[in-house]
Design a protein around this motif. Sequence first.
Motif, PDB file in Angstrom:
ATOM      1  N   LYS A 128     127.492  24.300-120.520  1.00 32.47           N
ATOM      2  CA  LYS A 128     127.951  25.385-119.648  1.00 32.47           C
ATOM      3  C   LYS A 128     128.083  24.842-118.233  1.00 32.47           C
ATOM      4  O   LYS A 128     127.530  23.794-117.913  1.00 32.47           O
ATOM      5  CB  LYS A 128     126.938  26.542-119.638  1.00 32.47           C
ATOM      6  CG  LYS A 128     126.803  27.293-120.936  1.00 32.47           C
ATOM      7  CD  LYS A 128     125.700  28.339-120.851  1.00 32.47           C
ATOM      8  CE  LYS A 128     126.033  29.460-119.894  1.00 32.47           C
ATOM      9  NZ  LYS A 128     125.010  30.526-119.890  1.00 32.47           N
ATOM     10  N   TYR A 158     131.059  32.911-121.575  1.00 30.54           N
ATOM     11  CA  TYR A 158     130.717  32.385-122.896  1.00 30.54           C
ATOM     12  C   TYR A 158     130.414  33.505-123.888  1.00 30.54           C
ATOM     13  O   TYR A 158     129.722  34.460-123.551  1.00 30.54           O
ATOM     14  CB  TYR A 158     129.492  31.462-122.785  1.00 30.54           C
ATOM     15  CG  TYR A 158     129.683  30.375-121.753  1.00 30.54           C
ATOM     16  CD1 TYR A 158     130.240  29.140-122.090  1.00 30.54           C
ATOM     17  CD2 TYR A 158     129.350  30.598-120.410  1.00 30.54           C
ATOM     18  CE1 TYR A 158     130.446  28.154-121.140  1.00 30.54           C
ATOM     19  CE2 TYR A 158     129.558  29.627-119.456  1.00 30.54           C
ATOM     20  CZ  TYR A 158     130.101  28.403-119.822  1.00 30.54           C
ATOM     21  OH  TYR A 158     130.322  27.447-118.871  1.00 30.54           O
ATOM     22  N   HIS A 200     133.637  26.914-128.817  1.00 23.95           N
ATOM     23  CA  HIS A 200     132.467  26.308-128.179  1.00 23.95           C
ATOM     24  C   HIS A 200     131.407  26.001-129.235  1.00 23.95           C
ATOM     25  O   HIS A 200     131.112  26.849-130.096  1.00 23.95           O
ATOM     26  CB  HIS A 200     131.908  27.258-127.115  1.00 23.95           C
ATOM     27  CG  HIS A 200     130.951  26.619-126.167  1.00 23.95           C
ATOM     28  ND1 HIS A 200     129.638  26.362-126.490  1.00 23.95           N
ATOM     29  CD2 HIS A 200     131.113  26.181-124.883  1.00 23.95           C
ATOM     30  CE1 HIS A 200     129.025  25.818-125.463  1.00 23.95           C
ATOM     31  NE2 HIS A 200     129.898  25.691-124.475  1.00 23.95           N
ATOM     32  N   ASN A 206     134.432  29.985-125.437  1.00 21.79           N
ATOM     33  CA  ASN A 206     134.194  30.004-123.990  1.00 21.79           C
ATOM     34  C   ASN A 206     135.508  30.106-123.245  1.00 21.79           C
ATOM     35  O   ASN A 206     136.568  29.686-123.731  1.00 21.79           O
ATOM     36  CB  ASN A 206     133.380  28.792-123.539  1.00 21.79           C
ATOM     37  CG  ASN A 206     134.200  27.514-123.388  1.00 21.79           C
ATOM     38  OD1 ASN A 206     134.234  26.901-122.336  1.00 21.79           O
ATOM     39  ND2 ASN A 206     134.852  27.070-124.458  1.00 21.79           N
TER      40      ASN A 206
END
Length: 220
Positions: A128, A158, A200, A206
């Motif tokens: 992230k 996300y 992701h 994401n």
Amino acid sequence: MVKHLKYITTALLLVISLSALSQKITPFHSWQTRDLAKANSARRMKDVSFQEKKVIFYINLARMNGGLFVETYLKDYREDVRIPKNKYYRSLVKTLREQKALPPLQPKEDLFKEAIKHAKEMGKTGKKGHRSANHKSFEERMKKFKKKYVKVKENNQYGFPDALSIVVDLLIDDDTESLRHRKTLLHKDLKYVGVGIRSHKKYQINTSLLFGGELIEEVN
């Protein structure tokens, strides 16, 4: 193996149900057709997904008429998803109702390319944030854009596959005291945008959003 399959099935059902929700929420008659067309500024972009275009569409509606966005899309979404009316939600409603009308963001191909690249990298690495896969900071990544745009901002989200959930999550900005995501979406000095939605490794999906202010050539 059974547990793994069960997890995959649950994740797929979540994606399907949320995607169905995004299709269920349709334009309201209280919005003028011309305003809906203005908000859909990325509609002619090639090689851009439906949901990526819709992210820009919903951000623009919130910018153009925050009060009407509250009474239509946000209200409908809250009633369907049952999001809590906590202090972040209440402050969002207050902000949207009080803000002056802002111009819709316009898509820019270079911002799209970078947003897609970052979403892909975060997806593959399972990470992230704003740092690239090869550990470049946001400032390092943005060097090329700072020669073109007066201001550059980035938001990342996300776990949500559909556009309205992505935008509402960033606008509410739950548990982010600075409200930096909301402030970016509603920033009066931002004019351009690019969006990338990709899979992701950890969060299933994401989204990266890259925003640009005025073009330096427009200022000089």
